[in-house]
Design a protein around this motif. Structure first.
Motif, mmCIF file in Angstrom:
data_model
loop_
_atom_site.group_PDB
_atom_site.id
_atom_site.type_symbol
_atom_site.label_atom_id
_atom_site.label_comp_id
_atom_site.label_asym_id
_atom_site.label_seq_id
_atom_site.Cartn_x
_atom_site.Cartn_y
_atom_site.Cartn_z
ATOM 1 N N SER A 188 1.035 -1.342 0.098
ATOM 2 C CA SER A 188 0.025 0.173 -0.130
ATOM 3 C C SER A 188 0.664 1.162 0.080
ATOM 4 C CB SER A 188 -0.990 0.005 1.187
ATOM 5 O OG SER A 188 -0.292 -0.093 2.436
ATOM 6 N N ASP A 189 0.286 2.277 -0.308
ATOM 7 C CA ASP A 189 0.991 3.508 -0.648
ATOM 8 C C ASP A 189 0.972 4.389 0.645
ATOM 9 O OD1 ASP A 189 2.546 5.839 -2.076
ATOM 10 O OD2 ASP A 189 0.483 6.807 -1.666
ATOM 11 N N ASP A 190 1.988 4.732 1.381
ATOM 12 C CA ASP A 190 1.895 5.289 2.508
ATOM 13 C C ASP A 190 1.071 6.728 2.701
ATOM 14 O OD1 ASP A 190 3.183 3.169 3.855
ATOM 15 O OD2 ASP A 190 5.136 4.279 3.745
ATOM 16 N N LYS A 191 1.220 7.503 1.480
ATOM 17 C CA LYS A 191 0.791 8.682 1.582
ATOM 18 C C LYS A 191 -0.800 8.466 1.249
ATOM 19 C CE LYS A 191 4.695 11.403 -0.652
ATOM 20 N NZ LYS A 191 4.985 12.033 -1.653
ATOM 21 N N SER A 192 -1.454 7.498 0.368
ATOM 22 C CA SER A 192 -2.526 7.369 0.014
ATOM 23 C C SER A 192 -3.370 6.938 1.415
ATOM 24 C CB SER A 192 -2.696 6.193 -0.777
ATOM 25 O OG SER A 192 -2.257 6.786 -2.349
ATOM 26 N N VAL A 193 -2.587 6.209 2.302
ATOM 27 C CA VAL A 193 -3.189 5.724 3.548
ATOM 28 C C VAL A 193 -3.431 6.944 4.310
ATOM 29 C CG1 VAL A 193 -2.846 4.384 5.618
ATOM 30 C CG2 VAL A 193 -2.195 3.270 3.470
ATOM 31 N N SER A 194 -2.398 7.743 4.435
ATOM 32 C CA SER A 194 -2.423 8.954 5.506
ATOM 33 C C SER A 194 -3.710 9.856 5.008
ATOM 34 C CB SER A 194 -0.869 9.874 5.339
ATOM 35 O OG SER A 194 -1.237 10.824 6.102
ATOM 36 N N ALA A 195 -3.835 10.036 3.574
ATOM 37 C CA ALA A 195 -4.753 10.988 3.372
ATOM 38 C C ALA A 195 -6.288 10.348 3.560
ATOM 39 C CB ALA A 195 -4.794 11.004 1.701
ATOM 40 N N LEU A 196 -6.456 9.118 3.275
ATOM 41 C CA LEU A 196 -7.674 8.431 3.838
ATOM 42 C C LEU A 196 -7.779 8.288 5.325
ATOM 43 C CD1 LEU A 196 -7.739 5.373 1.402
ATOM 44 C CD2 LEU A 196 -9.084 7.619 1.294
ATOM 45 N N GLU A 197 -6.874 8.141 6.174
ATOM 46 C CA GLU A 197 -7.006 8.285 7.443
ATOM 47 C C GLU A 197 -7.465 9.468 8.028
ATOM 48 O OE1 GLU A 197 -3.018 7.766 9.277
ATOM 49 O OE2 GLU A 197 -3.241 5.450 9.091
ATOM 50 N N LYS A 198 -7.082 10.773 7.163
ATOM 51 C CA LYS A 198 -7.864 11.914 7.577
ATOM 52 C C LYS A 198 -9.444 12.046 7.188
ATOM 53 C CE LYS A 198 -3.656 14.619 6.835
ATOM 54 N NZ LYS A 198 -3.005 15.500 6.153
ATOM 55 N N VAL A 199 -9.677 11.246 6.090
ATOM 56 C CA VAL A 199 -11.020 11.350 5.446
ATOM 57 C C VAL A 199 -11.811 10.487 6.669
ATOM 58 C CG1 VAL A 199 -12.622 10.145 3.821
ATOM 59 C CG2 VAL A 199 -10.569 11.383 3.223
#
Length: 272
Positions: A188-199
Motif C-alpha cells: 500500500s502507498d503510505d501517502k494514500s493511507v495517510s490521506a484516507l486516515e484524515k477522511v
C-alpha cells in the motif's frame, strides 16, 4: 411496550447455582412490510395447503407427521412422542461449564441473539450472582441448548442487568478467511493511507441505530399510504340550499311560514 412472549423457558446453571430463566429473541422482523399473495381478479387472499403428492388431495393438520427419508419414496415416520424420547438435558437447561475471555469469539461465529432474563422472582438473586461473577472475571460462558430441535452451542455474555445469549454457527459452517484473502496484494502507498486516515477521522461519529435504517422500507410505507388514500372514495360535498329567483336561499323558518299563513287567511276574510 407489551412484553414479548418468551421463545424458550428453562434453567440456567453454573456449578451449584441454578435459576429459572426465559429467553426471548433480541431482534424482530415483525415491523417490516410484509405482503400477502392475492388473487388479482377477486382481491381475495390465496392460501397454501399441504397436498398429498400421490392422491393430490389436501392433508389435514392432524394427519401430518414427521418423516426421515431413507431412500426414494421410503420414509421412517416419527411421532411427537418419538421426538421427545430423544430430547437431551440441554432441552431445558443451559449448564455453563466453559468460559473464554470476553471479545475472543470472532464475530463471524455469532448467528442469532436472544435476551436471557430470570423467569421467577425467587431466582432473581441466583441469576444476578451468575451474571455478576462472569462480568467480574470479564468472561463469557460457553454452553449448549436445544433450539428448534437442534442442539446449538451458545455464548452467554453479561449485558446490563441481563444476559445476551448468542446462538453460534457450527464450525463447519464458517468458511476459512484465508481461502479468500490469500491473493490480496499487501502493498500500500503510505501517502494514500495517510490521506484516507484524515477522511476517516472527519467522518467519525458515535454509533447510532439510525445508521442502519431501511430506505426501501420507508419508501414502501409511503407508497402504501399513497395507494390507501387513492383507494378511499371522495367525500361528498354537502348539498347547497336551493335559491329562488331572487337569489335568496330557499330555507323557510316554520314560524315565519305560520305568520304568513295566518296573515293571508285574515286578509282573505276581510276581503270577503
Amino acid at each position: 411496550m407489551a412484553q414479548r412472549r418468551p421463545y424458550w423457558r428453562g434453567y440456567l446453571k453454573l456449578s451449584l447455582v441454578t435459576c429459572p430463566v426465559a429467553m426471548t429473541p433480541a431482534t424482530s422482523g415483525s415491523e417490516k412490510v410484509r405482503f400477502h399473495t392475492l388473487n388479482r381478479d377477486t382481491g381475495n387472499r390465496v392460501v397454501s395447503q399441504y397436498i398429498d403428492s400421490v392422491t393430490g388431495k389436501p392433508v389435514r393438520d392432524e394427519h401430518e407427521a414427521k418423516g426421515y427419508e431413507r431412500g426414494e419414496n421410503d420414509y421412517v415416520l416419527l411421532t411427537d412422542d418419538d421426538l421427545e424420547a430423544v430430547e437431551l438435558e440441554t432441552v431445558r437447561t443451559i449448564d455453563i461449564e466453559t468460559f473464554v475471555p470476553r471479545g475472543s469469539i470472532e464475530w463471524v461465529y455469532l448467528e442469532t441473539p436472544y435476551y436471557l432474563t430470570a423467569n421467577d422472582k425467587i431466582g432473581d438473586e441466583a441469576f444476578a450472582v451468575i451474571r455478576q461473577a462472569m462480568e467480574a472475571e470479564d468472561v463469557v460462558g460457553i454452553s449448549r441448548v436445544v433450539l428448534g430441535r437442534r442442539e446449538r452451542a451458545v455464548v452467554l455474555e453479561p449485558r446490563g442487568e441481563g444476559i445476551v445469549v448468542w446462538a453460534l454457527r457450527f464450525g463447519d459452517e464458517v468458511r476459512p478467511e484465508k481461502e479468500y484473502f490469500a491473493g490480496i496484494d499487501k502493498n500500500s502507498d503510505d501517502k494514500s493511507v495517510s490521506a484516507l486516515e484524515k477522511v476517516i477521522t472527519k467522518g467519525l461519529k458515535d454509533w447510532s441505530p439510525a445508521m442502519v435504517s431501511d430506505p426501501i422500507q420507508e419508501s414502501l410505507l409511503k407508497l402504501i399510504d399513497q395507494k390507501t388514500k387513492e383507494k378511499k372514495p371522495p367525500k361528498k360535498a354537502a348539498a347547497k340550499p336551493k335559491k329562488d329567483d331572487s337569489g335568496n336561499s330557499n330555507v323557510v323558518n316554520i314560524m315565519d311560514a305560520l305568520k304568513k299563513s295566518v296573515a293571508k287567511e285574515l286578509k282573505s276574510r276581510r276581503a270577503g
